[in-house]
Design a protein around this motif. Structure first.
Motif, mmCIF file in Angstrom:
data_model
loop_
_atom_site.group_PDB
_atom_site.id
_atom_site.type_symbol
_atom_site.label_atom_id
_atom_site.label_comp_id
_atom_site.label_asym_id
_atom_site.label_seq_id
_atom_site.Cartn_x
_atom_site.Cartn_y
_atom_site.Cartn_z
ATOM 1 N N GLU A 91 -14.518 9.203 -5.292
ATOM 2 C CA GLU A 91 -15.991 7.822 -5.508
ATOM 3 C C GLU A 91 -16.345 8.310 -4.209
ATOM 4 N N GLY A 92 -16.743 9.559 -4.005
ATOM 5 C CA GLY A 92 -17.218 9.932 -2.651
ATOM 6 C C GLY A 92 -16.134 10.515 -2.564
ATOM 7 N N GLU A 93 -15.787 9.776 -0.586
ATOM 8 C CA GLU A 93 -15.027 10.375 0.018
ATOM 9 C C GLU A 93 -13.932 9.696 -0.529
ATOM 10 N N HIS A 94 -14.164 8.527 -1.317
ATOM 11 C CA HIS A 94 -12.832 7.322 -1.597
ATOM 12 C C HIS A 94 -12.026 8.486 -2.526
ATOM 13 N N VAL A 95 -11.447 7.887 -3.305
ATOM 14 C CA VAL A 95 -10.439 7.731 -4.701
ATOM 15 C C VAL A 95 -9.936 6.090 -5.167
ATOM 16 N N ARG A 96 -10.330 6.005 -5.910
ATOM 17 C CA ARG A 96 -10.691 5.217 -7.168
ATOM 18 C C ARG A 96 -8.522 5.086 -7.948
ATOM 19 N N VAL A 97 -8.295 4.199 -7.230
ATOM 20 C CA VAL A 97 -6.666 3.758 -8.277
ATOM 21 C C VAL A 97 -6.715 2.777 -8.652
ATOM 22 N N SER A 98 -6.211 3.343 -10.331
ATOM 23 C CA SER A 98 -6.008 2.002 -11.261
ATOM 24 C C SER A 98 -4.604 2.105 -11.647
ATOM 25 N N VAL A 99 -4.108 1.173 -11.349
ATOM 26 C CA VAL A 99 -2.149 1.378 -11.889
ATOM 27 C C VAL A 99 -1.478 -0.209 -12.122
ATOM 28 N N PHE A 100 -0.486 0.368 -13.000
ATOM 29 C CA PHE A 100 0.462 -0.395 -12.689
ATOM 30 C C PHE A 100 1.386 -1.057 -12.369
ATOM 31 N N VAL A 101 2.714 -1.438 -11.691
ATOM 32 C CA VAL A 101 3.734 -1.353 -10.828
ATOM 33 C C VAL A 101 4.905 -2.096 -11.585
ATOM 34 N N ARG A 102 6.005 -1.483 -11.954
ATOM 35 C CA ARG A 102 6.896 -2.279 -12.141
ATOM 36 C C ARG A 102 7.817 -2.212 -11.365
ATOM 37 N N TYR A 103 8.780 -4.078 -10.916
ATOM 38 C CA TYR A 103 9.699 -4.417 -10.322
ATOM 39 C C TYR A 103 10.676 -4.652 -11.034
ATOM 40 N N GLN A 104 11.796 -4.768 -10.029
ATOM 41 C CA GLN A 104 13.070 -5.425 -10.745
ATOM 42 C C GLN A 104 12.655 -7.391 -10.200
ATOM 43 N N TYR B 126 -2.777 -3.195 -10.070
ATOM 44 C CA TYR B 126 -3.939 -2.963 -8.427
ATOM 45 C C TYR B 126 -5.008 -2.165 -9.216
ATOM 46 N N GLU B 127 -5.736 -2.311 -8.410
ATOM 47 C CA GLU B 127 -7.355 -1.434 -8.612
ATOM 48 C C GLU B 127 -7.308 -0.984 -7.219
ATOM 49 N N LEU B 128 -6.840 -0.459 -6.780
ATOM 50 C CA LEU B 128 -7.058 0.022 -4.587
ATOM 51 C C LEU B 128 -8.608 0.963 -4.868
ATOM 52 N N LEU B 129 -8.549 1.161 -4.225
ATOM 53 C CA LEU B 129 -9.278 2.174 -3.228
ATOM 54 C C LEU B 129 -8.702 3.320 -2.314
ATOM 55 N N LEU B 130 -8.668 4.137 -2.134
ATOM 56 C CA LEU B 130 -7.365 4.906 -1.043
ATOM 57 C C LEU B 130 -8.991 6.038 -0.569
ATOM 58 N N ASN B 131 -8.582 5.631 1.233
ATOM 59 C CA ASN B 131 -9.242 6.939 1.935
ATOM 60 C C ASN B 131 -7.767 7.643 2.437
ATOM 61 N N LYS B 132 -8.950 8.829 2.739
ATOM 62 C CA LYS B 132 -7.102 9.557 3.374
ATOM 63 C C LYS B 132 -7.765 10.626 5.290
ATOM 64 N N SER B 133 -7.750 10.150 5.998
ATOM 65 C CA SER B 133 -7.889 10.804 7.345
ATOM 66 C C SER B 133 -6.999 11.232 7.964
ATOM 67 N N ASN B 134 -5.672 11.030 8.443
ATOM 68 C CA ASN B 134 -4.660 11.867 8.669
ATOM 69 C C ASN B 134 -3.698 11.870 7.530
ATOM 70 N N THR B 135 -3.635 10.145 7.027
ATOM 71 C CA THR B 135 -2.832 9.827 6.161
ATOM 72 C C THR B 135 -3.688 9.156 5.096
ATOM 73 N N TRP B 136 -2.812 8.379 3.716
ATOM 74 C CA TRP B 136 -3.771 7.666 3.288
ATOM 75 C C TRP B 136 -3.419 6.729 3.884
ATOM 76 N N LYS B 137 -4.346 5.528 3.669
ATOM 77 C CA LYS B 137 -4.555 4.655 3.114
ATOM 78 C C LYS B 137 -5.695 3.326 2.374
ATOM 79 N N ILE B 138 -4.874 2.517 2.138
ATOM 80 C CA ILE B 138 -5.667 1.450 1.300
ATOM 81 C C ILE B 138 -6.592 0.881 2.066
ATOM 82 N N ILE B 139 -7.499 1.159 0.843
ATOM 83 C CA ILE B 139 -9.355 0.378 2.098
ATOM 84 C C ILE B 139 -9.804 -0.833 1.452
ATOM 85 N N GLY B 140 -9.669 -0.927 0.330
ATOM 86 C CA GLY B 140 -10.216 -2.193 -0.424
ATOM 87 C C GLY B 140 -9.570 -2.304 -2.099
ATOM 88 N N ASN B 141 -10.079 -3.279 -2.979
ATOM 89 C CA ASN B 141 -9.469 -3.278 -4.523
ATOM 90 C C ASN B 141 -11.082 -3.810 -4.644
#
Length: 303
Positions: A263-276, A288-303
């Motif tokens: 999505e433009g400069e960002h990446v939209r991620v939809s994911v299930f996370v399994r925990y015990q 989760y549905e998350l919006l990621l951006n990479k500067s020096n490293t990846w970071k979650i900037i929205g949902n």
């Protein structure tokens, strides 16, 4: 002596043409326009000296929603239902007690109506297993329509069955917050599962395989730390306010079905996370549905 007589040429005189007064037709149009201009100017001057100053006032009506506490209404209806839908077979004393308790909920007219609905020799017994309030809607200042369902265990001799029904009643609330039921329980429908299906996010190959691997590694690291991470630790991975700190003992297992869309400069991620969950020895899956951006490293900037 010779006399010479002069001959005068007698020319025929032509009659003179009458003079015609010719008026330019354009002069009439010009005159009319000047007259109109003069009248308009005069009217404008008149209006200037006689006009009353006016101001346009815009009114903005702000409608403020008032939150109504319906806890008392819900508890009143729940207590009523537990009395109304409970009885004992062939127990006249218990039925009389039931009718006496209903007086605390119903108008005199409704109480008289309901006191004869269950005969003294009724062969069944009923106990209320659950009362669920579905909605409380205010119809006017003092009246509330309440929709609820009741689960009853009906016993007859050795036979037992569970009966579930939904009803609607109207409750009157007076100025002193006292309540009374003014509409007898009336059959209605129970909310059921909706046929709505959300449109899932789908991989569209807009994110290359190398980037997906980077994000997989980043999210696996983050979700392994997330359950017990403090606010300061979360700040390295998530912008403030995007995900809450949960402080729970869960063991990260895996990412399930991650989907990546550019999505433009960002990446939209939809994911299930399994925990015990160690406490219950079962798996827990968060979505989760998350919006990621990479500067020096990846970071979650929205949902």
């Amino acid at each position: 002596m010779m006399l010479f007589k002069k001959k005068k040429d007698k020319q025929k005189k032509q009659p003179k043409e009458p003079k015609v007064l010719s008026l330019n037709p354009r002069k009439k149009l010009v005159f009319s326009l000047w007259m109109l201009l003069g009248m308009s100017f005069s009217f404008a001057v008149y209006k200037h000296f006689t006009a009353v100053d006016t101001h346009t006032i815009e009114e903005h009506i702000i409608v403020e929603e008032e939150l109504v506490d319906t806890n008392s209404i819900e508890n009143f209806v729940r207590n009523f239902a537990e009395v109304y839908y409970s009885w004992e077979s062939n127990n006249e004393e218990a039925l009389e007690e039931r009718n006496s308790r209903l007086e605390h909920y119903l108008t005199d007219e409704l109480h008289a109506l309901n006191s004869v609905l269950i005969p003294h020799d009724v062969p069944t017994s009923s106990s209320v297993r659950n009362v669920q309030i579905w909605s409380v809607n205010q119809s006017d200042e003092h009246h509330y329509d309440v929709s609820f369902s009741v689960s009853q265990r009906i016993t007859e001799d050795e036979d037992e069955q569970t009966v579930e029904s939904s009803y609607e009643i109207t409750v009157h609330v007076d100025e002193e917050e006292n309540l009374v039921i003014i509409q007898n329980p009336t059959l209605t429908n129970t909310p059921t599962k909706s046929a709505y299906q959300p449109t899932p996010l789908e991989n569209d190959n807009s994110v290359d395989s190398e980037t997906r691997e980077e994000i997989d590694e980043f999210l696996s690291t983050f979700f392994a730390l997330y359950p017990t991470a403090s606010e300061s630790e979360l700040s390295y991975y998530v912008e403030e306010g995007v995900l809450p700190s949960i402080n729970q003992e869960y063991n990260f297992s895996e990412l399930v079905d991650p989907v990546y869309v550019q999505e433009g400069e960002h990446v939209r991620v939809s994911v299930f996370v399994r925990y015990q969950d160690e406490r219950t020895q079962t798996d827990q899956v968060s979505q989760y549905e998350l919006l990621l951006n990479k500067s020096n490293t990846w970071k979650i900037i929205g949902n």
